[in-house]
Write a protein that holds these residues in place. Structure first.
Motif, PDB file in Angstrom:
ATOM      1  N   THR A 256       0.848  -1.192   0.000  1.00  0.00           N
ATOM      2  CA  THR A 256       0.000   0.000   0.000  1.00  0.00           C
ATOM      3  C   THR A 256       0.878   1.235   0.000  1.00  0.00           C
ATOM      4  O   THR A 256       2.000   1.240   0.537  1.00  0.00           O
ATOM      5  CB  THR A 256      -0.926   0.033   1.220  1.00  0.00           C
ATOM      6  OG1 THR A 256      -0.140   0.116   2.413  1.00  0.00           O
ATOM      7  CG2 THR A 256      -1.794  -1.225   1.267  1.00  0.00           C
ATOM      8  N   LEU A 257       0.362   2.293  -0.586  1.00  0.00           N
ATOM      9  CA  LEU A 257       1.113   3.534  -0.671  1.00  0.00           C
ATOM     10  C   LEU A 257       1.379   4.111   0.720  1.00  0.00           C
ATOM     11  O   LEU A 257       2.502   4.544   1.030  1.00  0.00           O
ATOM     12  CB  LEU A 257       0.361   4.537  -1.542  1.00  0.00           C
ATOM     13  CG  LEU A 257       1.002   5.912  -1.708  1.00  0.00           C
ATOM     14  CD1 LEU A 257       2.397   5.791  -2.294  1.00  0.00           C
ATOM     15  CD2 LEU A 257       0.116   6.796  -2.581  1.00  0.00           C
ATOM     16  N   TRP A 288      -3.721   1.126  -8.492  1.00  0.00           N
ATOM     17  CA  TRP A 288      -2.821   2.270  -8.577  1.00  0.00           C
ATOM     18  C   TRP A 288      -2.150   2.528  -7.236  1.00  0.00           C
ATOM     19  O   TRP A 288      -0.985   2.946  -7.182  1.00  0.00           O
ATOM     20  CB  TRP A 288      -3.588   3.505  -9.045  1.00  0.00           C
ATOM     21  CG  TRP A 288      -3.959   3.402 -10.478  1.00  0.00           C
ATOM     22  CD1 TRP A 288      -5.174   3.094 -10.999  1.00  0.00           C
ATOM     23  CD2 TRP A 288      -3.078   3.565 -11.592  1.00  0.00           C
ATOM     24  NE1 TRP A 288      -5.128   3.059 -12.369  1.00  0.00           N
ATOM     25  CE2 TRP A 288      -3.855   3.351 -12.760  1.00  0.00           C
ATOM     26  CE3 TRP A 288      -1.736   3.883 -11.718  1.00  0.00           C
ATOM     27  CZ2 TRP A 288      -3.311   3.433 -14.030  1.00  0.00           C
ATOM     28  CZ3 TRP A 288      -1.182   3.966 -12.996  1.00  0.00           C
ATOM     29  CH2 TRP A 288      -1.966   3.746 -14.131  1.00  0.00           C
ATOM     30  N   ASP A 289      -2.863   2.298  -6.147  1.00  0.00           N
ATOM     31  CA  ASP A 289      -2.270   2.447  -4.822  1.00  0.00           C
ATOM     32  C   ASP A 289      -1.095   1.483  -4.664  1.00  0.00           C
ATOM     33  O   ASP A 289      -0.031   1.862  -4.154  1.00  0.00           O
ATOM     34  CB  ASP A 289      -3.338   2.174  -3.757  1.00  0.00           C
ATOM     35  CG  ASP A 289      -2.843   2.485  -2.352  1.00  0.00           C
ATOM     36  OD1 ASP A 289      -2.900   3.655  -1.945  1.00  0.00           O
ATOM     37  OD2 ASP A 289      -2.394   1.544  -1.669  1.00  0.00           O
ATOM     38  N   LEU A 320       0.292  10.631 -10.583  1.00  0.00           N
ATOM     39  CA  LEU A 320       1.717  10.304 -10.631  1.00  0.00           C
ATOM     40  C   LEU A 320       2.309  10.274  -9.235  1.00  0.00           C
ATOM     41  O   LEU A 320       1.753  10.825  -8.286  1.00  0.00           O
ATOM     42  CB  LEU A 320       2.493  11.282 -11.516  1.00  0.00           C
ATOM     43  CG  LEU A 320       2.613  12.753 -11.075  1.00  0.00           C
ATOM     44  CD1 LEU A 320       3.773  12.959 -10.120  1.00  0.00           C
ATOM     45  CD2 LEU A 320       2.795  13.648 -12.292  1.00  0.00           C
ATOM     46  N   VAL A 321       3.468   9.634  -9.151  1.00  0.00           N
ATOM     47  CA  VAL A 321       4.269   9.633  -7.937  1.00  0.00           C
ATOM     48  C   VAL A 321       5.708   9.891  -8.351  1.00  0.00           C
ATOM     49  O   VAL A 321       6.172   9.380  -9.385  1.00  0.00           O
ATOM     50  CB  VAL A 321       4.128   8.303  -7.168  1.00  0.00           C
ATOM     51  CG1 VAL A 321       4.592   7.131  -8.021  1.00  0.00           C
ATOM     52  CG2 VAL A 321       4.929   8.330  -5.871  1.00  0.00           C
ATOM     53  N   ALA A 371       0.534   7.960 -14.582  1.00  0.00           N
ATOM     54  CA  ALA A 371      -0.638   7.223 -15.070  1.00  0.00           C
ATOM     55  C   ALA A 371      -1.032   7.757 -16.443  1.00  0.00           C
ATOM     56  O   ALA A 371      -0.800   8.923 -16.761  1.00  0.00           O
ATOM     57  CB  ALA A 371      -1.802   7.384 -14.093  1.00  0.00           C
ATOM     58  N   PRO A 372      -1.630   6.899 -17.282  1.00  0.00           N
ATOM     59  CA  PRO A 372      -2.119   7.386 -18.583  1.00  0.00           C
ATOM     60  C   PRO A 372      -3.258   8.364 -18.382  1.00  0.00           C
ATOM     61  O   PRO A 372      -3.889   8.419 -17.319  1.00  0.00           O
ATOM     62  CB  PRO A 372      -2.578   6.104 -19.292  1.00  0.00           C
ATOM     63  CG  PRO A 372      -2.898   5.160 -18.178  1.00  0.00           C
ATOM     64  CD  PRO A 372      -1.922   5.480 -17.082  1.00  0.00           C
ATOM     65  N   GLY A 373      -3.564   9.118 -19.436  1.00  0.00           N
ATOM     66  CA  GLY A 373      -4.561  10.179 -19.330  1.00  0.00           C
ATOM     67  C   GLY A 373      -5.914   9.688 -18.879  1.00  0.00           C
ATOM     68  O   GLY A 373      -6.573  10.286 -18.024  1.00  0.00           O
TER      69      GLY A 373
END
Length: 376
Positions: A256-257, A288-289, A320-321, A371-373
């Protein structure tokens, strides 16, 4: 084929028996020449006819089983051996003439069918044509051998049937080979995934353990209480790493983030690197997390190991990260590191982009997962 050993799986006893029966049942069509041999008035003719027909039938069954066994193990049939075997069959058929007279041509049915099963298409077609024409030519040369036109029809019919059987066997072999290749690739992919996961887990955890142990060693003479705290954290990290390994093996581990940000703060502080982390993180979908958590883990591990930085900054947005530092940075950024390979493969599943290199001002190091749009 066994996916672990790479060796063909053993064929069951029942299936082997079925193969023998499939080969032997066709010997029924040798009943006419066999009956002719038994009715010969001269004993030597009876013996020659019976012995050669028995040898012919046994040779045919063994030849069929040999070829079938090769196909089952996905091995090619040696053409030169197949030709030699067909010549031996034909020789046994010709040797039966003293006892079978014109009925010996029934053996050509088996020779033609065997050629279709054993040889390449063009060579098999030539042999089938010769076997089909031989009874007609023999009847013309030896008027006493009448009624041999039926053998020509039998040769063509048997060859056509064997063509279907051989194509079916070939397709089954190709399907079996494809299934085995899929299984092998699946095992290889799973092993690679497990290796990446173990690298990502242990690489990060052991790096932090080493740094904290080194810090505790320096503090033990000047601040025993602080050293004891660091040792306790080393023990906790070691236990957590062991738990992560167990969960990875069981396929239950989740990254997890939030958890990785907490781990990053501890690792950076232990390494003497100032940490600038987000006070809050946006709510992200689970996949995504996890991906952003992996990015934080990989980025911080690289900062602690290689950067020589004084400050590490982690920024997290909805799409994004970023993990950056003010260290020396790589002289030639290498995107092929084992951890980065695993991160890229995880990102690829979500169509995300992984960028590595120097920071915007040309110094330090920057890791960004974008991440993509459509996922923002």
């Amino acid at each position: 084929m066994d996916s672990l050993t790479g060796q063909p799986r053993p064929v069951s006893r029942r299936w082997r028996l079925t193969g023998w029966l499939l080969a032997a049942v066709w010997l029924f069509f040798l009943n006419v020449p066999f009956s002719t041999a038994l009715q010969q008035p001269q004993s030597w003719r009876r013996i020659v006819g019976v012995v050669t027909l028995v040898a012919f039938g046994l040779g045919y069954v063994l030849l069929f089983q040999w070829a079938r066994n090769l196909r089952q193990h996905l091995l090619p049939i040696p053409v030169h051996r197949a030709r030699l075997a067909l010549l031996l069959l034909l020789g046994l058929g010709l040797a039966s003439i003293p006892g079978t007279a014109g009925d010996w041509t029934a053996t050509l049915v088996f020779v033609a069918a065997s050629a279709v099963f054993l040889l390449p298409a063009v060579q098999a077609l030539v042999i089938v044509a010769l076997c089909a024409l031989t009874p007609l030519v023999a009847a013309w040369l030896v008027p006493a051998w009448t009624g041999e036109s039926t053998v020509t029809f039998a040769v063509l019919l048997a060859s056509f049937a064997m063509f279907g059987v051989s194509r079916l066997a070939q397709r089954n072999s190709e399907l079996q080979a494809a299934q085995q290749e899929i299984g092998r690739l699946a095992v290889a992919e799973e092993r690679a995934r497990a290796a990446r996961d173990l690298h990502d887990i242990l690489g990060h955890s052991l790096t932090v353990v080493a740094i904290k142990a080194e810090l505790a060693g320096r503090l033990i003479e000047v601040d025993r209480d602080r050293a004891a705290v660091e040792i306790a954290e080393v023990e906790a990290l070691a236990r957590a790493a062991l738990a992560d390994v167990r969960e990875t093996v069981g396929a239950y581990r989740e990254v997890t983030l939030v958890g990785e940000l907490a781990g990053a703060r501890s690792a950076l502080v232990a390494a003497g690197i100032a940490a600038e982390l987000p006070a809050e993180v946006p709510t992200l979908p689970q996949e995504w997390d996890q991906l952003f958590g992996w990015a934080v883990r990989e980025g911080v591990t690289n900062v602690v190991r290689h950067s020589g930085a004084r400050c590490c900054t982690i920024r997290v947005h909805q799409d994004l990260v970023e993990v950056s530092d003010d260290g020396r940075g790589p002289s030639a950024p290498d995107p092929s590191g084992h951890g980065l390979v695993g991160l890229r493969e995880r990102a690829l599943r979500l169509d995300a982009t992984v960028t590595v290199g120097r920071g915007p001002d040309g110094s330090g190091f920057l890791l960004r997962v974008h991440a993509p749009g459509e996922a923002r």
